[in-house]
Design a protein around this motif. Structure first.
Motif, PDB file in Angstrom:
ATOM      1  N   LEU A 206     -11.956   1.365 -10.829  1.00 49.72           N
ATOM      2  CA  LEU A 206     -12.192   1.578  -9.404  1.00 49.72           C
ATOM      3  C   LEU A 206     -13.296   2.608  -9.192  1.00 49.72           C
ATOM      4  N   GLY A 231     -15.445   4.126  -3.068  1.00 47.89           N
ATOM      5  CA  GLY A 231     -14.487   4.630  -2.100  1.00 47.89           C
ATOM      6  C   GLY A 231     -14.487   6.141  -2.120  1.00 47.89           C
ATOM      7  N   ILE A 242     -15.930   4.617   2.890  1.00 44.48           N
ATOM      8  CA  ILE A 242     -16.542   3.741   1.898  1.00 44.48           C
ATOM      9  C   ILE A 242     -18.055   3.883   1.990  1.00 44.48           C
ATOM     10  N   THR A 273      -9.541  -2.610   5.055  1.00 43.08           N
ATOM     11  CA  THR A 273      -8.821  -2.598   3.776  1.00 43.08           C
ATOM     12  C   THR A 273      -7.819  -3.756   3.733  1.00 43.08           C
ATOM     13  N   SER A 294     -17.255  -6.697   0.374  1.00 49.19           N
ATOM     14  CA  SER A 294     -16.321  -6.017  -0.520  1.00 49.19           C
ATOM     15  C   SER A 294     -15.379  -5.143   0.292  1.00 49.19           C
ATOM     16  N   PHE A 296     -11.616  -2.296  -0.244  1.00 50.27           N
ATOM     17  CA  PHE A 296     -10.612  -1.668  -1.098  1.00 50.27           C
ATOM     18  C   PHE A 296      -9.212  -2.150  -0.713  1.00 50.27           C
ATOM     19  N   PRO A 304      -6.179   4.115  -2.624  1.00 47.67           N
ATOM     20  CA  PRO A 304      -6.768   2.893  -3.177  1.00 47.67           C
ATOM     21  C   PRO A 304      -6.144   2.509  -4.517  1.00 47.67           C
ATOM     22  N   ALA A 307      -9.758  -3.060  -5.762  1.00 47.56           N
ATOM     23  CA  ALA A 307     -10.989  -3.375  -5.043  1.00 47.56           C
ATOM     24  C   ALA A 307     -11.348  -4.832  -5.306  1.00 47.56           C
ATOM     25  N   ASN A 309     -14.522  -8.007  -4.330  1.00 45.96           N
ATOM     26  CA  ASN A 309     -15.756  -8.387  -3.659  1.00 45.96           C
ATOM     27  C   ASN A 309     -15.943  -9.895  -3.736  1.00 45.96           C
TER      28      ASN A 309
END
Length: 319
Positions: A206, A231, A242, A273, A294, A296, A304, A307, A309
């Motif tokens: 992450l 993040g 972010i 999120t 993208s 989190f 978090p 993640a 994307n």
């Protein structure tokens, strides 16, 4: 020449479908209520072209929350009637309403006391006479230039079957998750059943930095973790913002000092999120709706834990 003939077929069949709306009403509603109340299975039966259409209708019913299977009437007359139980409903399809193999089933169906729904173009036919409910599928003409091959009539039957199936789907509150349970194989099942927790980046991978870290330190983290974002977390590990590749282009235009500017002053706050229990398909829709590439994944304490994307979704077969 060929295109003209094909165009006429399409026009005739379009007209046949449009005329089906006149048959929606009390009898259609009664058919839906009968199917909805079925405690067993919906048994669909028909001969010839009606049988082929019936096979598809039974498959559509089964995949949209109404347990169903197709029974060939010829085979039923030679032993397959044992498939039927007193909790079932028989949906019999015959354009003429006089198909001998179906008519011969009527005494047994009546002795079992199960509801009979007839889909026919002749409400005065033998099949319709003994049916509990009649769904009219009459068309003005076949698309066949000879007026012989079932064309418009089979198309109309298929559409009416779809209408029944989707009306029942809506009445049951059938969801995409329910649909996925009957389609676990292939791309469809993958798209519907894959959860975010199965594919998201976790743990040391992450890209996270603290509020006081600089833009240059954030860029190193983004480059190292290769997700196109980082993040920003506070001392409790909660996500506060972010910073993405898109944000970098914006701040560089402002000639910000990358070595001394703290990331908390230029990060995007209140970012979108997700939670780990979401389906990957739901996350894709979330990202598309907000036009982001993208995001989190956070827990109940806003920390978090993952993640995701677009590239990961693409590789997972979701897109």
């Amino acid at each position: 020449m060929f295109s003209d003939s094909a165009r006429k077929v399409i026009q005739i069949e379009q007209q046949a479908i449009a005329q089906l709306e006149q048959y929606l009403g009390d009898t259609f509603d009664q058919a839906c209520r009968t199917l909805l109340a079925c405690e067993g299975k919906v048994i669909v039966s028909g001969m010839g072209k009606s049988g082929h259409i019936g096979n598809k209708i039974s498959a559509t019913l089964a995949s949209t929350g109404t347990p169903a299977f197709f029974m060939h009437p010829g085979e039923a007359n030679h032993g397959d009637l044992g498939m039927i139980s007193k909790q079932d409903v028989l949906l019999a399809i015959s354009n003429s309403g006089e198909t001998a193999e179906l008519i011969s089933l009527i005494p047994v169906v009546k002795r079992l006391g199960i509801p009979l729904i007839a889909m026919t173009a002749v409400p005065e036919s033998t099949l319709a006479k003994f049916a509990n409910v009649v769904v009219n599928i009459k068309v003005d003409q076949e698309a066949c230039s000879l007026g012989l091959a079932p064309t418009s009539s089979t198309t109309a039957t298929l559409v009416m079957g779809d209408a029944l199936a989707i009306a029942l789907l809506n009445a049951r509150g059938f969801t995409s998750e329910d649909f996925a349970l009957s389609h676990p194989g292939g791309a469809l099942g993958k798209r519907l059943l894959l959860s975010l927790d199965d594919i998201m980046v976790k743990g040391p991978s992450l890209p996270l930095v603290e509020l006081e870290q600089t833009l240059s330190q954030t860029l190193i983290e983004i480059s190292k973790k290769a997700l196109g974002m980082a993040g920003i977390v506070n001392a409790k590990g909660q996500l506060k913002g972010i910073f993405t590749d898109g944000d970098l282009r914006r701040v560089l235009d402002s000639q910000i000092d990358v070595h001394h500017t703290q990331i908390q002053h230029i990060m995007t706050q209140n970012s979108i999120t997700a939670n780990a229990g979401m389906l990957a398909a739901e996350v894709l829709k979330l990202m598309q709706d907000h036009k982001i590439n993208s995001l989190f994944v956070v827990d109940d304490e806003q920390q978090p834990i993952g993640a995701i994307n677009m590239q990961i979704l693409l590789q997972s077969g979701i897109i």
